[in-house]
Design an enzyme around this catalytic site. Structure first.
Site, PDB file in Angstrom:
ATOM      1  CG  ASP A 150     -38.102   0.696  -8.506  1.00 12.98           C
ATOM      2  OD1 ASP A 150     -37.578   0.312  -7.446  1.00 12.98           O
ATOM      3  OD2 ASP A 150     -38.875   1.667  -8.562  1.00 12.98           O
ATOM      4  CG  ASP A 195     -12.652  17.331  30.088  1.00 14.37           C
ATOM      5  OD1 ASP A 195     -11.942  18.355  29.956  1.00 14.37           O
ATOM      6  OD2 ASP A 195     -13.224  16.791  29.135  1.00 14.37           O
ATOM      7  N   GLY A 198      -9.174  18.149  36.270  1.00  9.73           N
ATOM      8  CA  GLY A 198      -7.747  18.439  36.103  1.00  9.73           C
ATOM      9  C   GLY A 198      -7.416  18.737  34.657  1.00  9.73           C
ATOM     10  CG  PHE A 228      -5.398  15.886  29.190  1.00  5.66           C
ATOM     11  CD1 PHE A 228      -4.664  16.612  28.282  1.00  5.66           C
ATOM     12  CD2 PHE A 228      -6.695  15.482  28.850  1.00  5.66           C
ATOM     13  CE1 PHE A 228      -5.198  16.956  27.056  1.00  5.66           C
ATOM     14  CE2 PHE A 228      -7.240  15.829  27.622  1.00  5.66           C
ATOM     15  CZ  PHE A 228      -6.481  16.580  26.712  1.00  5.66           C
ATOM     16  NE  ARG A 244     -15.111  13.539  18.138  1.00  2.00           N
ATOM     17  CZ  ARG A 244     -15.234  13.931  16.894  1.00  2.00           C
ATOM     18  NH1 ARG A 244     -15.185  13.045  15.926  1.00  2.00           N
ATOM     19  NH2 ARG A 244     -15.410  15.200  16.587  1.00  2.00           N
TER      20      ARG A 244
HETATM   21  O1  LIG Z   1     -47.754  -7.282  -3.867  1.00  2.00           O
HETATM   22  C1  LIG Z   1     -46.531  -7.077  -3.773  1.00  2.00           C
HETATM   23  N1  LIG Z   1     -45.982  -5.893  -4.121  1.00  2.00           N
HETATM   24  C2  LIG Z   1     -44.656  -5.665  -4.039  1.00  2.00           C
HETATM   25  C3  LIG Z   1     -43.800  -6.646  -3.570  1.00  2.00           C
HETATM   26  C4  LIG Z   1     -42.313  -6.436  -3.427  1.00  2.00           C
HETATM   27  O2  LIG Z   1     -42.042  -5.067  -3.182  1.00  2.00           O
HETATM   28  C5  LIG Z   1     -40.671  -4.810  -3.503  1.00  2.00           C
HETATM   29  C6  LIG Z   1     -40.622  -3.510  -4.245  1.00  2.00           C
HETATM   30  O3  LIG Z   1     -39.407  -2.867  -4.013  1.00  2.00           O
HETATM   31  P1  LIG Z   1     -38.288  -2.623  -5.105  1.00  2.00           P
HETATM   32  O4  LIG Z   1     -38.858  -2.672  -6.460  1.00  2.00           O
HETATM   33  O5  LIG Z   1     -37.553  -1.404  -4.720  1.00  2.00           O
HETATM   34  O6  LIG Z   1     -37.347  -3.890  -4.946  1.00  2.00           O
HETATM   35  P2  LIG Z   1     -36.489  -4.397  -3.711  1.00  2.00           P
HETATM   36  O7  LIG Z   1     -37.230  -5.412  -2.921  1.00  2.00           O
HETATM   37  O8  LIG Z   1     -35.951  -3.230  -2.926  1.00  2.00           O
HETATM   38  O9  LIG Z   1     -35.283  -5.137  -4.397  1.00  2.00           O
HETATM   39  P3  LIG Z   1     -34.184  -4.520  -5.397  1.00  2.00           P
HETATM   40  O10 LIG Z   1     -32.881  -5.070  -4.893  1.00  2.00           O
HETATM   41  O11 LIG Z   1     -34.549  -5.049  -6.744  1.00  2.00           O
HETATM   42  O12 LIG Z   1     -34.238  -3.026  -5.339  1.00  2.00           O
HETATM   43  C7  LIG Z   1     -40.206  -5.970  -4.369  1.00  2.00           C
HETATM   44  O13 LIG Z   1     -39.328  -6.799  -3.629  1.00  2.00           O
HETATM   45  C8  LIG Z   1     -41.499  -6.724  -4.662  1.00  2.00           C
HETATM   46  O14 LIG Z   1     -41.285  -8.099  -4.844  1.00  2.00           O
HETATM   47  C9  LIG Z   1     -44.362  -7.883  -3.194  1.00  2.00           C
HETATM   48  O15 LIG Z   1     -43.640  -8.809  -2.742  1.00  2.00           O
HETATM   49  N2  LIG Z   1     -45.717  -8.058  -3.322  1.00  2.00           N
END
Ligand SMILES: O=c1[nH]cc([C@@H]2O[C@H](COP(=O)(O)OP(=O)(O)OP(=O)(O)O)[C@@H](O)[C@H]2O)c(=O)[nH]1
Length: 580
Positions: A89, A453, A478, A480, A495
């Protein structure tokens, strides 16, 4: 391919899974010759940032949860257990504020203008799950990046290129975003999304010598005890055992339990922010964002209370906050602005004013097996519509707004679920404001739709007439259950049936059967209960405040329809049935 890094070759023959949808991570790892499968994680990046002491702890925990979700899912859904799952991340941190991927262009602008002319940090948290050993190794890498001073023109040109949208902090350093950068201190690939260098070092620690978890010769000394935290120059390596994995499971159950306990608070926050027009107020401001005190002034509420409400909204994903400025999230802009095409405000107010009071008497409802209208509103309701919904002008209007918003949100899906091209006429029974009828007319150019309705509903349906109203939609008043039904090829019951007992449903279906010609069809749109009545919970929860109606499964609806000569043609989420 010649492997420059012998560590990568240690993974040969192992099922390695990258729990990421990021094309950049895929490319970085492919480029070094790693063989792996990609299984994007379903983990929603919604951890409460305030619970983390530092931004990198947040990134590491998110990476871990992404990887764990895939590690847990694969044995069941893919019927195989990977050897290793990798999650990552990436976040950008500016003045202590964590920036993730922008939700829209305005959000990208907010992020990039905040970064302009300054240095920020990029953290990527990484988690490596050793599935068989049931161990998690996690670490993070920090890189400092400085942006040049950027003009608004340049920023908008960049934003309009589309590049920022799926990237942390709203830029891609590896592409056009590279133009914005004055310098980079640290691992460049870490900014792109994956700290390859440190990852390889960690693999070295894990896999050499084979089978043990001792450190590599190039690692700092004093880290040979695999059970002890390995303090490297850039991060920590934590080993977790089976018991901790079990604890993960326990944690998940506990957080599900807490979510259930707190669910009512979240609903009330949504209802209150909607009633006080918080989302409209933010939208109407010049920049789309306001500080708490300005919102308090606009909604005529206390500063303290407003601040708490806004903070709660942020935690629920209804608002976003940058520094002191609050703004709507994409979800709120979509569903919570009162004049939006998919606004759910009508239904939200109905839940707040009518369903909420009923649910406060749930215990009595359960004990007595009766509806609680009298207790909640001081008036009994033998006939739900005449006594409760249509008794007073403002209640009727509120109920119609609720039905209107649901029909607007679901109408297109209902109208396009089946091929109705051979039919010329349709009748939407109990269609309230006509929103569904207009969706059917829009979706089927050859179809004329009659909305049928009660007279007291029809007299107010003009309030909801779209500005581009299609003249193939007509309105007939009306009851129904009592009056003759208009002739039609397709009868729409969206619904409707769940509101009535089997006895009343039979009355209605027999009237439709009499009115229709052979070959005509009934289209039923309802929440279908699972056949074992174990879900979906949305239907079962709704049943708790029902008066004479009941929730049914698809086969229960089919039985009712069959007894009037309608054979089920398709029976999925929606059930159109044809009379032969
Ligand atoms: O310079 C850059 N900075 C960041 C990125 C890209 O940004 C995303 C960051 O998002 P995350 O870590 O949440 O990852 P996701 O893309 O959502 O994929 P996941 O399935 O792993 O959650 C990341 O893709 C970086 O590569 C960039 O490209 N350049």
């Amino acid at each position: 391919m010649v492997l420059m890094n012998p560590v990568i070759s240690k993974l040969t023959g192992k099922l390695v899974v990258l729990a990421s949808a990021s094309p950049r991570r895929l490319e970085i790892l492919t480029n070094v010759g790693l063989r792996f499968e990609v299984v994007p994680s379903w983990f929603k990046e919604t951890l409460d940032k305030r619970l983390f002491k530092t931004p990198h702890e947040y990134a590491v925990e998110t990476a871990k949860q992404k990887a764990l979700e895939v590690a847990k899912r694969m044995p069941f859904k893919h019927l195989k257990t990977p050897d290793i799952v990798i999650g990552a991340d990436t976040v950008v941190v500016m003045d202590g504020l964590i920036l993730e991927k922008p939700v829209d262009k305005q959000d990208a602008y907010r992020m990039l203008s905040r970064l302009s002319g300054k240095e920020h940090s990029v953290f990527t948290g990484v988690a490596i799950i050793l599935c068989h050993e049931k161990e998690v190794i996690d670490f993070y890498e920090e890189t400092k990046v400085k942006f040049a001073d950027l003009s608004d023109d340049l920023l908008w040109e960049y934003i309009n290129s589309g590049e920022p949208m799926d990237k942390a902090g709203g830029y891609g350093i590896q592409a056009l975003g590279g133009m914005l950068v004055e310098y980079v201190h640290g691992d460049f690939l870490n900014v792109v999304g994956f700290p390859l260098n440190q990852f390889c070092k960690k693999l070295g620690l894990i896999f050499s010598p084979p089978g043990s978890l001792t450190h590599n010769s190039d690692e700092p000394q004093g880290t040979s005890d695999p059970a002890a935290p390995d303090l490297t120059s850039r991060g920590t390596m934590q080993m977790q055992n089976v018991r901790e994995n079990e604890t993960e499971d326990g944690k998940e159950k506990l957080s599900k339990m807490i979510e259930l306990m707190d669910g009512f608070k979240a609903s009330k926050v949504l209802f209150t922010a909607s009633k006080l027009h918080v989302f409209d107020v933010l939208r109407s401001s010049k920049t789309g964002e306001l500080q708490a005190e300005d919102v308090a002034q606009e909604i005529k509420a206390s500063m303290k209370g407003t601040e708490r409400l806004l903070e709660a909204c942020v935690s629920l994903g209804l608002l976003q906050r940058t520094g002191k400025e609050y703004a709507n999230t994409a979800m709120s802009r979509h569903f919570l602005l009162s004049d939006g095409p998919l606004s759910l405000q009508g239904y939200i107010q109905h839940c707040n004013e009518l369903v909420w009071p009923l649910f406060t008497h749930l215990e009595t409802a359960v004990r007595e097996g009766t509806n609680q209208h009298e207790k909640a509103f001081g008036k009994s309701s033998d006939n739900l519509f005449q006594d409760a919904y249509y008794s007073r002008h403002e209640v009727k209007l509120r109920f119609m707004k609720a039905m209107h918003s649901i029909a607007k949100v679901s109408g297109r899906d209902v109208a396009t679920a089946f091929d109705l091209s051979k039919y010329k006429t349709a009748c939407d029974l109990g269609g309230c404001t006509g929103a569904m009828a207009y969706e059917f007319a829009k979706a089927h150019p050859g179809l004329s739709v009659t909305m049928f309705d009660l007279p007291e509903v029809i007299e107010m349906s003009g309030h909801f007439r779209p500005h581009d109203a299609d003249d193939r939609v007509s309105f007939v008043a009306g009851d129904f259950f009592k009056d003759e039904l208009p002739k039609a090829d397709v009868y729409i019951l969206a619904r409707i049936l769940h509101d009535w007992s089997d006895e009343k449903v039979h009355i209605l279906l027999s009237k439709i059967a009499k009115a229709c010609n052979p070959g005509c069809c009934v289209l039923v749109s309802e929440i279908f209960l699972d056949e074992d009545r174990k879900g979906p919970s949305r239907g079962l929860l709704q049943a708790l405040s029902m008066t004479e109606g009941r929730q049914r499964s698809a086969s229960e609806y089919s039985l009712l329809l069959k007894s009037h000569g309608f054979t089920t043609a398709q029976n999925q989420t929606l059930a159109p049935t044809t009379r032969h």
